[in-house]
Design an enzyme around this catalytic site. Structure first.
Site, PDB file in Angstrom:
ATOM      1  CG  ASP A  92     115.707  96.058  46.606  1.00  0.00           C
ATOM      2  OD1 ASP A  92     116.217  95.000  47.051  1.00  0.00           O
ATOM      3  OD2 ASP A  92     114.964  96.066  45.616  1.00  0.00           O
ATOM      4  CG  ASP A  93     119.796  93.693  46.454  1.00  0.00           C
ATOM      5  OD1 ASP A  93     118.813  94.238  45.902  1.00  0.00           O
ATOM      6  OD2 ASP A  93     120.153  92.534  46.152  1.00  0.00           O
ATOM      7  CG  ASP A  96     119.403  96.083  36.882  1.00  0.00           C
ATOM      8  OD1 ASP A  96     119.524  96.814  35.889  1.00  0.00           O
ATOM      9  OD2 ASP A  96     119.894  94.941  36.919  1.00  0.00           O
TER      10      ASP A  96
END
Length: 159
Positions: A92-93, A96
């Site tokens: 994933d980028d 969070d």
């Protein structure tokens, strides 16, 4: 910047993203990887770059839709995979708050989970990440931005 929880902004250019992914790949190059599972949508571009750098041809996706505006912030799995992640790289980028990461970690408990960027709340959920950013930082990814012409100041003053 959306929402009031963000007080900082980090703008990532295409060049910076590519450099960061290449640096992450230097730490992954010795791994024996069957394939890559990209978490859509943010993980698609990093996964493609990683696939190129590590010469991985088998790429799959886990597609998740989040409902952040609902009170409980539900997740809906639109597409999963039919294995536990053994030998796979999960990409994933960004991690969070960890909501999506938790759900995907349950689906693929044996995958090696990597993100390019990680915030403190989510970083314990991934196996590797490149750069830690503050929890209150909004990351502006290059695929969310457009290039626009800006008039020189001297021309703006003539109006």
């Amino acid at each position: 910047m959306s929402g009031s929880r963000y007080h900082q902004r980090l703008i990532i250019s295409w060049d910076q993203l590519h450099r960061d992914v290449r640096e992450l790949c230097q730490r992954l190059v010795e791994r024996d990887i069957k394939g890559i599972v990209a978490i859509t949508r943010g993980g698609l571009i990093p996964a493609a770059l990683i696939a190129r750098e590590l010469d991985v041809r088998l790429i799959d996706t886990v597609c998740i839709k989040s409902y952040e505006r609902m009170e409980q912030g539900g997740l809906e799995v639109l597409k999963g995979v039919d294995h536990d992640g053994e030998g796979w790289l999960l990409v994933d980028d960004l991690v969070d708050t960890g909501r999506t990461a938790r759900a995907v970690r349950q689906m693929l408990p044996k995958a090696h989970f990597v993100t390019v960027y990680a915030k403190p709340e989510g970083k314990p959920l991934v196996d590797q990440y490149l750069t830690e950013v503050a929890q209150d930082c909004w990351i502006q990814f290059p695929w969310d931005m457009g290039v626009a012409y800006v008039e020189p100041l001297v021309d703006q003053e003539k109006r």
